[in-house]
Design a protein around this motif. Structure first.
Motif, PDB file in Angstrom:
ATOM      1  N   SER A  88      -3.430  43.794  31.631  1.00 60.71           N
ATOM      2  CA  SER A  88      -3.343  45.171  32.116  1.00 60.71           C
ATOM      3  C   SER A  88      -1.903  45.672  32.158  1.00 60.71           C
ATOM      4  O   SER A  88      -1.660  46.878  32.133  1.00 60.71           O
ATOM      5  N   GLU A  89      -0.922  44.749  32.220  1.00 63.40           N
ATOM      6  CA  GLU A  89       0.479  45.148  32.286  1.00 63.40           C
ATOM      7  C   GLU A  89       1.112  45.260  30.908  1.00 63.40           C
ATOM      8  O   GLU A  89       1.844  46.208  30.614  1.00 63.40           O
TER       9      GLU A  89
ATOM     10  N   TRP B 216      -3.847  44.750  26.443  1.00 64.78           N
ATOM     11  CA  TRP B 216      -4.835  43.710  26.155  1.00 64.78           C
ATOM     12  C   TRP B 216      -4.656  43.126  24.755  1.00 64.78           C
ATOM     13  O   TRP B 216      -5.124  42.025  24.474  1.00 64.78           O
TER      14      TRP B 216
ATOM     15  N   SER C 244      -5.155  48.004  37.260  1.00 62.46           N
ATOM     16  CA  SER C 244      -5.418  48.999  36.213  1.00 62.46           C
ATOM     17  C   SER C 244      -5.852  50.344  36.790  1.00 62.46           C
ATOM     18  O   SER C 244      -5.823  51.353  36.083  1.00 62.46           O
ATOM     19  N   THR C 245      -6.238  50.377  38.056  1.00 63.11           N
ATOM     20  CA  THR C 245      -6.692  51.632  38.677  1.00 63.11           C
ATOM     21  C   THR C 245      -5.745  52.112  39.779  1.00 63.11           C
ATOM     22  O   THR C 245      -6.095  53.012  40.547  1.00 63.11           O
TER      23      THR C 245
END
Length: 480
Positions: free
Chosen positions: A226-227, A230, A427-428
């Motif tokens: 997520s950083e 992917w 991610s949110t």
């Protein structure tokens, strides 16, 4: 005299010597909590200290290491003796705690947590010792006490360690863990008799490294994807390397006569038991990781959740401890009447209800405390029932490795759902007042994932109960 006690016959009733042995094993498992669960109290402080948002690596790295340590130490216990390996486990965990206490950076801290993760083995080694020194009927009850009795100490220690951490920094928790580990190593050496029942064989160190390294690679991908994206180079390399290591482990393990885990000879009852545990305990552990994160956010921020200012985090983390303390022994006693498969099913049902209840609990403190207690009761029942059920599938000389299988799936479930949950939150995440915080969408998606895992476990446990009822005899796993 001490060395011959196990060979003199199992304990069929309570007596002074058995009470003393149980007390030591309960204290050993208190050490496991100081190594694995207690750092959750200072998770936000550790994130700030190391300047990272990698929650799962700080929290789950010790359980991740447990995946590698558990089969390695379980097989070693069958070959070299359970007491000897338990003492070694405590010393390794002590060394890891000291590394964490003095770690100047995350890259030193995480290896320390990997060493400290050896403490995971202390739990299943205690269970293996109990099943050897006790007759089957009383063993079910003692397993519940040994795996859950340390929660009595955890309740008080939650408040004490929170105050100590506030005054001296989070490092004090690791110094306490190291001190407890040394004290328990001395007590085990003095009080617990060595097993006279040993199994000749070799230790598959390479297999343990492949299993642990492969899982680390796959979970590293989940954590970093997520950083860095992917399809980023570093995450993809981790995924490919982890998948290759796991594939190699499966291939080699299916051919080696002395493999740590013989996948070819795991029967349906044990396979179902392990699947139920990996989902149930993983869901519980992920919810435990969520609690300090939502307790650090105020409802006034308008994110749809938040418990800051409504009550103390120590109480929130003590509530599961009370539940564990009650759930384990209760499951052990019920298992003598209805069997461990039914108590496992009951635990899954309670866990499903408790996880769904956290949809309200993340914003209302009293509800959070109640369902945190229910989750603790669930994990106490799952652990006791899982160990009792799996232990009944193995001969006496294989208790170490079979008990380690239970610990392996508990560790895998905890690590996987911790990392998945952390990836969802990351991610949110949203920005509020210039500060990045977890969104309500992320938090509720997190709980949904845990709820779905419990629902799947409920379906599997129904299959397990039906299979248990239709079987007149439980198959042996002597070839494990």
């Amino acid at each position: 005299m001490q060395e011959s006690r196990i060979g003199a016959g199992p304990h069929a009733r309570w007596n002074g010597r058995l009470i003393g042995l149980v007390a030591v094993l309960v204290l050993v498992n208190f050490m496991v909590d100081t190594a694995i669960t207690a750092p959750l109290l200072v998770l936000p402080e550790m994130l700030d200290h190391f300047g990272t948002d990698q929650t799962a690596w700080l929290n789950a790295s010790a359980m991740l290491a447990g995946v590698m340590w558990a089969p390695l130490l379980g097989k070693s216990a069958d070959v070299y003796g359970k007491r000897k390996v338990l003492v070694l486990t405590l010393l390794i965990s002590c060394a890891g705690a000291l590394v964490c206490a003095v770690a100047p950076s995350l890259w030193v801290f995480v290896p320390g947590r990997l060493l400290q993760g050896a403490a995971v083995a202390a739990l299943f080694l205690s269970v293996a010792i109990v099943r050897e020194i006790c007759a089957p009927r009383i063993a079910m009850i003692v397993v519940g006490i040994v795996t859950s009795g340390s929660a009595v100490l955890n309740i008080g220690s939650r408040f004490l360690t929170e105050k100590l951490a506030a005054e001296f920094g989070f490092q004090i928790l690791f110094l306490i863990s190291a001190a407890v580990a040394i004290a328990m190593a001395i007590c085990v050496r003095a009080v617990i008799p060595e097993s006279l029942l040993k199994t000749p064989g070799r230790i598959d160190i390479g297999g343990a490294l492949l299993l642990g390294g492969g899982l680390a690679g796959v979970l590293g991908y989940v954590s970093l994807g997520s950083e860095f994206g992917w399809l980023g180079l570093a995450p993809v390399v981790l995924l490919a390397g982890g998948a290759a290591a796991l594939s190699r482990w499966v291939l080699v393990s299916s051919r080696k006569p002395d493999s740590l885990i013989d996948l070819r000879n795991i029967g349906a009852p044990l396979a179902l038991t392990l699947l139920v545990l990996v989902l149930g305990t993983g869901s519980y552990q992920s919810m435990l990781q969520l609690i300090p994160l939502v307790s650090d956010v105020s409802a006034d921020q308008g994110l749809g959740y938040g418990l800051a200012g409504q009550g103390t985090l120590a109480l929130l983390l003590a509530a599961p401890g009370i539940g564990v303390m009650i759930g384990g022994p209760v499951a052990g006693m019920l298992a003598t009447r209805v069997g461990p498969a039914m108590t496992l099913a009951g635990g899954i049902a309670l866990g499903t209800v408790a996880t769904l209840g956290m949809f309200l609990g993340v914003s209302q403190f009293p509800i959070a405390v109640f369902f945190a207690f229910l989750l603790g009761f669930t994990v106490g029942a799952l652990g006791t029932s899982g160990f009792n059920l799996a232990g009944g599938l193995a001969p006496a000389e294989r208790q170490g490795i079979v008990s380690s299988l239970v610990m392996v799936v508990i560790a895998i479930g905890s690590v996987v759902l911790d990392f998945v949950g952390a990836a969802v939150l990351k991610s949110t995440a949203v920005s509020v007042g210039g500060e990045t915080v977890n969104s309500g969408t992320g938090v509720f998606t997190y709980i949904t994932i845990a709820s779905v895992a419990f629902a799947i476990a409920a379906v599997l446990v129904v299959m397990l109960v039906r299979k248990s009822r239709s079987s007149t005899k439980t198959p042996s796993l002597a070839s494990l």
